[in-house]
Design a protein around this motif. Structure first.
Motif, short mmCIF file in Angstrom:
data_model
loop_
_atom_site.label_atom_id
_atom_site.label_comp_id
_atom_site.label_asym_id
_atom_site.label_seq_id
_atom_site.Cartn_x
_atom_site.Cartn_y
_atom_site.Cartn_z
N THR A 42 -34.54 108.60 48.34
CA THR A 42 -35.79 109.22 49.46
C THR A 42 -36.17 110.38 49.32
OG1 THR A 42 -33.46 110.08 49.44
CG2 THR A 42 -33.80 108.58 51.73
N LYS A 43 -35.45 111.27 47.81
CA LYS A 43 -36.62 111.75 46.99
C LYS A 43 -37.92 111.88 47.04
CE LYS A 43 -33.42 112.99 43.79
NZ LYS A 43 -32.39 113.31 42.72
N ALA A 44 -37.64 110.68 46.29
CA ALA A 44 -39.71 109.68 46.19
C ALA A 44 -40.36 109.19 47.43
CB ALA A 44 -38.78 108.20 44.85
N LEU A 45 -39.13 109.36 48.12
CA LEU A 45 -40.15 109.05 49.52
C LEU A 45 -41.77 110.28 49.95
CD1 LEU A 45 -38.10 107.35 51.88
CD2 LEU A 45 -40.21 105.68 50.42
N LEU A 57 -33.63 103.82 67.50
CA LEU A 57 -33.42 105.26 66.90
C LEU A 57 -34.42 105.22 66.44
CD1 LEU A 57 -30.57 103.41 65.23
CD2 LEU A 57 -30.09 104.29 66.73
N LYS A 58 -34.09 106.61 66.08
CA LYS A 58 -35.53 107.85 65.89
C LYS A 58 -35.44 107.29 64.60
CE LYS A 58 -37.38 112.30 64.91
NZ LYS A 58 -37.30 113.54 65.68
N VAL A 78 -42.25 102.15 55.42
CA VAL A 78 -40.74 101.45 55.19
C VAL A 78 -40.49 102.66 56.39
CG1 VAL A 78 -40.11 103.38 53.25
CG2 VAL A 78 -38.23 102.06 53.91
N TRP A 79 -39.15 102.68 57.38
CA TRP A 79 -38.85 103.42 58.40
C TRP A 79 -37.79 103.63 57.65
CZ3 TRP A 79 -42.77 100.23 58.74
CH2 TRP A 79 -44.38 100.61 59.22
N MET A 80 -37.24 105.11 58.61
CA MET A 80 -35.32 105.43 58.23
C MET A 80 -35.51 105.96 59.25
SD MET A 80 -34.31 106.61 54.26
CE MET A 80 -35.12 105.38 53.26
N THR A 81 -33.87 105.80 58.86
CA THR A 81 -33.92 107.03 59.18
C THR A 81 -33.13 108.12 59.32
OG1 THR A 81 -30.80 105.79 60.10
CG2 THR A 81 -32.38 105.74 61.47
N GLY A 82 -32.57 109.48 60.45
CA GLY A 82 -31.76 110.28 59.26
C GLY A 82 -30.36 110.06 58.31
N GLU A 83 -29.62 108.77 59.07
CA GLU A 83 -28.58 109.03 57.72
C GLU A 83 -28.73 107.46 57.39
OE1 GLU A 83 -28.20 109.83 61.82
OE2 GLU A 83 -29.24 108.13 61.65
N GLY A 84 -30.21 107.24 56.52
CA GLY A 84 -30.75 106.25 55.67
C GLY A 84 -30.93 105.09 55.90
#
Length: 145
Positions: A42-45, A57-58, A78-84
């Motif tokens: 996620t840091k690289a996103l 899910l948002k 890529v689509w990702m939730t706050g929980e990863g």
């Protein structure tokens, strides 16, 4: 694939993926390409470029472009939730040999909660295919949509 149900277990933490053919009680093992294992999650996103609702899910939408030291490359979204939880993926993967593979998936019927760790391991009664047999499995033709 060709009418055979398959299960993929992706273990980025171990840098391995298993493709299981339950009807035949066999599996193939693949190393994760460097474009995936060297990607710093996620840091690289960076910042999301939007949000969407995927499977209820948002999910934040991110642009992903990365080339690994082995010559493999990722290019897409890529689509990702706050929980990863990666709820959706759409893009291309290029192997170190520059073979392009288009990939997309959308999760559905997501149920949040504790998971049995055995779900993320190859079942004990499934036999590993030797490397020469894996090539035959990979040469199966994907159905056209």
């Amino acid at each position: 694939m060709n009418g055979l149900p398959m299960i993929a277990i992706l273990r980025a933490d171990r840098q391995v993926a298993w493709l299981i053919v339950p009807g035949l009680h066999v599996y193939a093992e693949f190393a994760f390409p460097k474009a995936v294992t060297e990607y710093d999650g996620t840091k690289a996103l960076g910042a999301p470029v939007g949000t969407d609702i995927v499977a209820g899910l948002k999910s934040s939408r991110y642009r992903i472009e990365h080339e690994g030291t082995d010559g493999s490359a990722l290019d897409g979204w890529v689509w990702m939730t706050g929980e990863g939880i990666v709820t959706k993926l759409d893009g291309t993967y290029n192997s170190p040999k520059k073979k392009e593979l288009k990939a997309s998936y959308v999760l559905t019927n997501i149920k949040l909660g504790p998971q049995d760790p055995k779900l993320f391991e190859v079942p004990h009664d499934v036999k590993k295919l030797p490397p020469e047999a894996v090539q035959g499995l990979l040469s199966l033709q994907m159905p056209k949509h």
